[in-house]
Design an enzyme around this catalytic site. Sequence first.
Site, PDB file in Angstrom:
ATOM      1  CE1 TYR A 192       5.950   6.938  11.682  1.00 30.50           C
ATOM      2  CE2 TYR A 192       6.251   9.316  11.749  1.00 30.50           C
ATOM      3  CZ  TYR A 192       6.086   8.146  11.027  1.00 30.50           C
ATOM      4  OH  TYR A 192       6.073   8.199   9.645  1.00 30.50           O
TER       5      TYR A 192
ATOM      6  CB  SER B 143       8.956  10.720   9.142  1.00 31.07           C
ATOM      7  OG  SER B 143       8.029  11.769   9.357  1.00 31.07           O
TER       8      SER B 143
ATOM      9  NE  ARG C 126      -2.257  -1.350   3.720  1.00 31.36           N
ATOM     10  CZ  ARG C 126      -2.026  -0.619   4.809  1.00 31.36           C
ATOM     11  NH1 ARG C 126      -2.335   0.657   4.825  1.00 31.36           N
ATOM     12  NH2 ARG C 126      -1.490  -1.161   5.887  1.00 31.36           N
TER      13      ARG C 126
ATOM     14  CB  ILE D   4       3.066  11.114   1.531  1.00 28.24           C
ATOM     15  CG1 ILE D   4       4.511  11.641   1.730  1.00 28.24           C
ATOM     16  CG2 ILE D   4       2.876  10.494   0.153  1.00 28.24           C
ATOM     17  CD1 ILE D   4       4.977  12.702   0.781  1.00 28.24           C
TER      18      ILE D   4
ATOM     19  CB  ALA E 188      10.955   4.766  15.391  1.00 31.62           C
ATOM     20  CE  LYS E 189       9.058   6.378  10.094  1.00 28.18           C
ATOM     21  NZ  LYS E 189       9.339   5.411   9.019  1.00 28.18           N
TER      22      LYS E 189
HETATM   23  P1  NAP Z   1       0.718   2.774   4.782  1.00 32.89           P
HETATM   24  O1  NAP Z   1      -0.074   3.299   3.639  1.00 32.89           O
HETATM   25  O2  NAP Z   1       0.053   2.611   6.096  1.00 32.89           O
HETATM   26  O3  NAP Z   1       1.346   1.366   4.342  1.00 32.89           O
HETATM   27  C1  NAP Z   1       2.178   0.689   5.243  1.00 32.89           C
HETATM   28  C2  NAP Z   1       2.818  -0.496   4.562  1.00 32.89           C
HETATM   29  O4  NAP Z   1       3.710  -1.117   5.492  1.00 32.89           O
HETATM   30  C3  NAP Z   1       1.817  -1.560   4.157  1.00 32.89           C
HETATM   31  O5  NAP Z   1       2.318  -2.215   3.008  1.00 32.89           O
HETATM   32  C4  NAP Z   1       1.833  -2.517   5.363  1.00 32.89           C
HETATM   33  O6  NAP Z   1       1.465  -3.860   5.047  1.00 32.89           O
HETATM   34  C5  NAP Z   1       3.299  -2.461   5.713  1.00 32.89           C
HETATM   35  N1  NAP Z   1       3.579  -2.798   7.095  1.00 32.89           N
HETATM   36  C6  NAP Z   1       3.092  -2.228   8.226  1.00 32.89           C
HETATM   37  N2  NAP Z   1       3.626  -2.818   9.306  1.00 32.89           N
HETATM   38  C7  NAP Z   1       4.457  -3.777   8.841  1.00 32.89           C
HETATM   39  C8  NAP Z   1       5.282  -4.751   9.442  1.00 32.89           C
HETATM   40  N3  NAP Z   1       5.381  -4.863  10.781  1.00 32.89           N
HETATM   41  N4  NAP Z   1       5.977  -5.586   8.655  1.00 32.89           N
HETATM   42  C9  NAP Z   1       5.895  -5.495   7.316  1.00 32.89           C
HETATM   43  N5  NAP Z   1       5.134  -4.613   6.672  1.00 32.89           N
HETATM   44  C10 NAP Z   1       4.410  -3.770   7.430  1.00 32.89           C
HETATM   45  O7  NAP Z   1       2.014   3.664   5.071  1.00 32.89           O
HETATM   46  P2  NAP Z   1       2.660   4.850   4.197  1.00 32.89           P
HETATM   47  O8  NAP Z   1       1.970   6.099   4.528  1.00 32.89           O
HETATM   48  O9  NAP Z   1       2.790   4.441   2.782  1.00 32.89           O
HETATM   49  O10 NAP Z   1       4.108   4.953   4.884  1.00 32.89           O
HETATM   50  C11 NAP Z   1       5.224   4.260   4.351  1.00 32.89           C
HETATM   51  C12 NAP Z   1       6.468   4.733   5.096  1.00 32.89           C
HETATM   52  O11 NAP Z   1       6.616   6.147   4.924  1.00 32.89           O
HETATM   53  C13 NAP Z   1       6.400   4.500   6.594  1.00 32.89           C
HETATM   54  O12 NAP Z   1       7.684   4.159   7.083  1.00 32.89           O
HETATM   55  C14 NAP Z   1       5.986   5.851   7.151  1.00 32.89           C
HETATM   56  O13 NAP Z   1       6.412   6.045   8.478  1.00 32.89           O
HETATM   57  C15 NAP Z   1       6.711   6.768   6.178  1.00 32.89           C
HETATM   58  N6  NAP Z   1       6.130   8.117   6.099  1.00 32.89           N
HETATM   59  C16 NAP Z   1       4.834   8.307   5.679  1.00 32.89           C
HETATM   60  C17 NAP Z   1       4.330   9.591   5.601  1.00 32.89           C
HETATM   61  C18 NAP Z   1       2.926   9.869   5.130  1.00 32.89           C
HETATM   62  O14 NAP Z   1       2.522  11.041   5.158  1.00 32.89           O
HETATM   63  N7  NAP Z   1       2.176   8.897   4.674  1.00 32.89           N
HETATM   64  C19 NAP Z   1       5.125  10.670   5.960  1.00 32.89           C
HETATM   65  C20 NAP Z   1       6.425  10.439   6.393  1.00 32.89           C
HETATM   66  C21 NAP Z   1       6.923   9.154   6.440  1.00 32.89           C
HETATM   67  P3  NAP Z   1      -0.100  -4.346   5.118  1.00 32.89           P
HETATM   68  O15 NAP Z   1      -0.755  -3.785   3.888  1.00 32.89           O
HETATM   69  O16 NAP Z   1      -0.059  -5.812   5.091  1.00 32.89           O
HETATM   70  O17 NAP Z   1      -0.658  -3.774   6.385  1.00 32.89           O
END
Ligand code: NAP
Length: 248
Positions: free
Chosen positions: A155, A142, A15, A188, A158-159
């Site tokens: 969070y 992040s 995702r 995002i 960790a980041k």
């Molecule tokens: P997301 O849409 O919630 O997707 C999370 C993904 O990680 C999914 O594929 C999920 O798998 C997988 N996942 C979660 N826990 C896991 C685990 N323990 N082991 C393996 N896979 C796991 O997240 P996102 O927004 O794309 O974020 C991706 C990364 O970017 C993260 O590290 C997040 O902290 C970072 N980030 C995001 C944002 C933002 O605004 N979205 C901003 C800064 C940083 P399932 O589908 O099976 O649950």
Amino acid sequence: MRFKDNVAIVTGGSRGIGRAIVEGLAQNGATVIFTYKSSKDSAERFAAEHNSYGNKVEAIQHDASDTEGANRLVEYVVKTYGGVDFLVNNAGITRDQLLIRMSETDWDFVITNNLKGVYNLSKAVLRPMMGKRYGKIVNISSVVGLVGNAGQTNYAAAKAGILGFTKALAREVASRNIGVNAIAPGFIETDLTGNLTDDQRQKLHEQIPLKRLGKTDDVARVVCFLCSTDADYMTGQVLCVDGGMVMS
Ligand code: NAP
């Protein structure tokens, strides 16, 4: 097709940002093995869609917090595909709460999944990358790891930890031609940010010079750059992909 001879592992590719990273690398010809935690059906459907266009994309269930599982995953990838060139540590979760109310369980869960997960797979890929004298590791951190955010001490820790990890490992493996860099996304459009109200969105726009939330492709393109030979002289760096929110 600049990655046609490359094999990539992307964590959390089912995702959001991870999915766009898988697509970006696969569209450039890479063989991509991506992990997911629980969304088996959609992960396998997504992998199959790419395979039908000729790219090798494989979905594997792997919990980022599982150290032995990380070793098994890398062994499988090396045996099946001949090596690992890129690792993108993208999987991440949140359990937000003010520290005064944060349970130890939520603290540990976020640190284990978001930070130890990076240790697990980075360590597992080092041997094959060192043997090949080539590799690129990209860690998704992040902007919260740089500037903090109320309600996210777990969070943010960790980041921020990922950023220190990135710089230390970059120094350890530079002589083996392995680049280690981090990306710090801002806000995002994904499931993680999907619950924002219009009011919260408006307030966010006020902090973002480019006046919009990022798209998953905005991050995926920078991952592709860091994996490419264009970034061969970069290591230990943190690139913010945040519409200008954090400027250093
Ligand atoms: P997301 O849409 O919630 O997707 C999370 C993904 O990680 C999914 O594929 C999920 O798998 C997988 N996942 C979660 N826990 C896991 C685990 N323990 N082991 C393996 N896979 C796991 O997240 P996102 O927004 O794309 O974020 C991706 C990364 O970017 C993260 O590290 C997040 O902290 C970072 N980030 C995001 C944002 C933002 O605004 N979205 C901003 C800064 C940083 P399932 O589908 O099976 O649950």
